[in-house]
Design an enzyme around this catalytic site. Structure first.
Site, PDB file in Angstrom:
ATOM      1  N   ARG A  24     -25.345  85.177  -2.367  1.00 15.68           N
ATOM      2  CA  ARG A  24     -24.436  86.302  -2.637  1.00 15.68           C
ATOM      3  C   ARG A  24     -24.929  87.123  -3.835  1.00 15.68           C
ATOM      4  O   ARG A  24     -25.463  88.220  -3.659  1.00 15.68           O
ATOM      5  CB  ARG A  24     -23.004  85.770  -2.852  1.00 15.68           C
ATOM      6  CG  ARG A  24     -21.913  86.831  -2.723  1.00 15.68           C
ATOM      7  CD  ARG A  24     -21.716  87.680  -3.956  1.00 15.68           C
ATOM      8  NE  ARG A  24     -21.377  86.884  -5.133  1.00 15.68           N
ATOM      9  CZ  ARG A  24     -21.401  87.374  -6.379  1.00 15.68           C
ATOM     10  NH1 ARG A  24     -21.765  88.628  -6.591  1.00 15.68           N
ATOM     11  NH2 ARG A  24     -21.102  86.595  -7.407  1.00 15.68           N
ATOM     12  N   ASP A  25     -24.810  86.594  -5.029  1.00 13.23           N
ATOM     13  CA  ASP A  25     -25.197  87.335  -6.236  1.00 13.23           C
ATOM     14  C   ASP A  25     -26.691  87.677  -6.198  1.00 13.23           C
ATOM     15  O   ASP A  25     -27.119  88.747  -6.638  1.00 13.23           O
ATOM     16  CB  ASP A  25     -24.881  86.472  -7.459  1.00 13.23           C
ATOM     17  CG  ASP A  25     -25.062  87.193  -8.781  1.00 13.23           C
ATOM     18  OD1 ASP A  25     -25.265  88.415  -8.781  1.00 13.23           O
ATOM     19  OD2 ASP A  25     -25.021  86.522  -9.828  1.00 13.23           O
ATOM     20  N   HIS A  59     -22.197  81.344 -16.453  1.00 12.94           N
ATOM     21  CA  HIS A  59     -23.064  82.141 -15.572  1.00 12.94           C
ATOM     22  C   HIS A  59     -24.004  82.947 -16.480  1.00 12.94           C
ATOM     23  O   HIS A  59     -23.667  84.026 -16.948  1.00 12.94           O
ATOM     24  CB  HIS A  59     -22.172  83.059 -14.734  1.00 12.94           C
ATOM     25  CG  HIS A  59     -22.885  83.865 -13.690  1.00 12.94           C
ATOM     26  ND1 HIS A  59     -22.696  83.681 -12.342  1.00 12.94           N
ATOM     27  CD2 HIS A  59     -23.784  84.873 -13.797  1.00 12.94           C
ATOM     28  CE1 HIS A  59     -23.444  84.546 -11.660  1.00 12.94           C
ATOM     29  NE2 HIS A  59     -24.116  85.284 -12.520  1.00 12.94           N
ATOM     30  N   HIS A  77     -27.619  84.808 -17.618  1.00  8.98           N
ATOM     31  CA  HIS A  77     -28.792  85.551 -17.134  1.00  8.98           C
ATOM     32  C   HIS A  77     -29.923  85.355 -18.135  1.00  8.98           C
ATOM     33  O   HIS A  77     -29.691  85.227 -19.335  1.00  8.98           O
ATOM     34  CB  HIS A  77     -28.450  87.035 -16.991  1.00  8.98           C
ATOM     35  CG  HIS A  77     -27.661  87.332 -15.752  1.00  8.98           C
ATOM     36  ND1 HIS A  77     -27.465  88.594 -15.276  1.00  8.98           N
ATOM     37  CD2 HIS A  77     -27.030  86.511 -14.879  1.00  8.98           C
ATOM     38  CE1 HIS A  77     -26.739  88.561 -14.167  1.00  8.98           C
ATOM     39  NE2 HIS A  77     -26.452  87.299 -13.911  1.00  8.98           N
ATOM     40  N   CYS A 105     -27.665  92.310 -11.407  1.00  5.86           N
ATOM     41  CA  CYS A 105     -26.427  93.048 -11.189  1.00  5.86           C
ATOM     42  C   CYS A 105     -26.777  94.497 -10.894  1.00  5.86           C
ATOM     43  O   CYS A 105     -27.457  95.136 -11.685  1.00  5.86           O
ATOM     44  CB  CYS A 105     -25.525  92.956 -12.407  1.00  5.86           C
ATOM     45  SG  CYS A 105     -24.096  94.041 -12.249  1.00  5.86           S
ATOM     46  N   ASN A 118     -30.782  86.227 -12.854  1.00  7.73           N
ATOM     47  CA  ASN A 118     -29.907  85.066 -12.859  1.00  7.73           C
ATOM     48  C   ASN A 118     -30.731  83.854 -13.271  1.00  7.73           C
ATOM     49  O   ASN A 118     -31.915  83.767 -12.948  1.00  7.73           O
ATOM     50  CB  ASN A 118     -29.392  84.814 -11.436  1.00  7.73           C
ATOM     51  CG  ASN A 118     -28.212  85.688 -11.080  1.00  7.73           C
ATOM     52  OD1 ASN A 118     -27.278  85.836 -11.849  1.00  7.73           O
ATOM     53  ND2 ASN A 118     -28.260  86.278  -9.887  1.00  7.73           N
TER      54      ASN A 118
HETATM   55 MG    MG Z   1     -25.440  86.907 -11.926  1.00  7.26          MG
END
Ligand code: MG
Length: 310
Positions: free
Chosen positions: A24-25, A216, A218, A249, A258
């Site tokens: 997804r991300d 989460h 990065h 993003c 990520n």
């Molecule tokens: Mg992310």
């Protein structure tokens, strides 16, 4: 295969749950459109590599995220996957679609800052929370677990450093709304370990315990693993990561990278922390996906292991 020597360190959890966000991300930021069948194989392979939570797709309008326009088709292709498969939903309509397709876990996405709420959701922080409240209530009534993503918890590309009180107050509101878990996003990757500890301490003081939190990070400034270690030492046991380091993003230009799941698993394996993930199978999966995307994985661990033996 080369593996790290396992030497535990004090003050760390014995087990960590990795919340895999690659499909997804990760993929939502890829320009190369990936067919649903390839996404389905990706998710199957991630589950076979031992990942137990795999964020599968998003029910946002296809106009905003064309890569994930095939959410319906994909859900049918992965209904045999033996893992938790949360999906992102932007509103009640998205929630209804997700629930109708059998989603048991959903995620909503809020912002700690006004600038990003405006850029990502075209709303104020308050307006976004008001929009999500009925979504969370309806999801909980349907028996679904709800994760609240909170972006820009540490810094914002327009506003600079984000006051910790601001991150804590929006987290608290997501929790009060009924979110089971809050994922603290360092969307532009500017956090450092002391900052992470301070945010977690302040959240704990506000009644948001570590067992309700995920991190989460990065790797934009190379801090993702250091920050993860700080969060684990604090007591957090859920860590978001993206296979092969896919994604960033789309609305925050400086947000690259990520945390790669393989880089995370390498560190956790070395510390003797259980994840259930087979790093060799996971790396092979990321090498396979990189071939579909036509570029090498940015993960250091994927590069190191694939140059050697895979
Ligand atoms: Mg992310």
């Amino acid at each position: 295969m080369t593996l790290p020597m396992t030497i535990p360190a004090p003050g760390l959890p014995t087990r960590v749950r990795i919340h895999e966000v690659g499909p997804r991300d990760g993929l939502q930021n890829e320009k190369t459109l990936v067919p649903a069948a390839v996404k389905a194989e990706f998710i199957h392979r991630l589950a076979e590599a031992g990942l137990t939570t795999i964020e599968a797709t998003s029910f946002v309008h296809p106009k905003w995220v064309p890569q994930l326009a095939d959410a319906e088709e994909l859900m049918e292709l992965i209904d045999d996957v033996d893992a938790r498969l949360p999906v992102l939903v932007p509103n009640e309509r998205g929630l209804d679609r997700a629930l109708a397709l059998g989603a048991r876990e959903i995620a909503v996405f809020a912002s700690a800052t006004e600038s990003f709420a405006k850029a990502n959701l075209n709303r104020t922080v308050d307006g976004a929370l008001e929009m999500f409240e009925p979504v969370v209530t309806k999801a909980k009534d349907a028996g679904a677990a709800v994760r609240g993503y909170l972006s820009m918890c540490f810094g914002d590309p327009w506003e600079g450093p984000v006051p910790i009180s601001q991150t804590v107050s929006v987290s608290r509101r997501l929790m009060d709304m009924g979110c089971d878990e809050i994922s603290l996003g360092d969307t532009i990757g500017v956090a450092t370990p002391g900052h992470v500890r301070e945010v977690l301490d302040t959240l704990n003081e506000a009644g948001v315990a570590d067992d309700r939190l995920a991190v989460h990070f990065h790797d934009t400034y190379g801090q993702a693993l250091a920050n993860t270690l700080a969060a684990l030492e604090h007591g957090v046991t859920t860590v978001d990561a993206s296979a092969g380091g896919l994604g960033g993003c789309p609305y925050a230009k400086s947000a690259t990278g990520n945390l790669a799941t393989e880089d995370l698993v390498w560190m956790l394996d070395g510390l003797g922390i259980e994840t259930g993930v087979d790093i060799g199978r996971l790396t092979a999966t990321s090498v396979w996906m990189a071939r579909h995307l036509g570029r090498p994985s940015p993960s250091r661990t994927v590069r190191a292991l694939s140059q050697k033996e895979i």
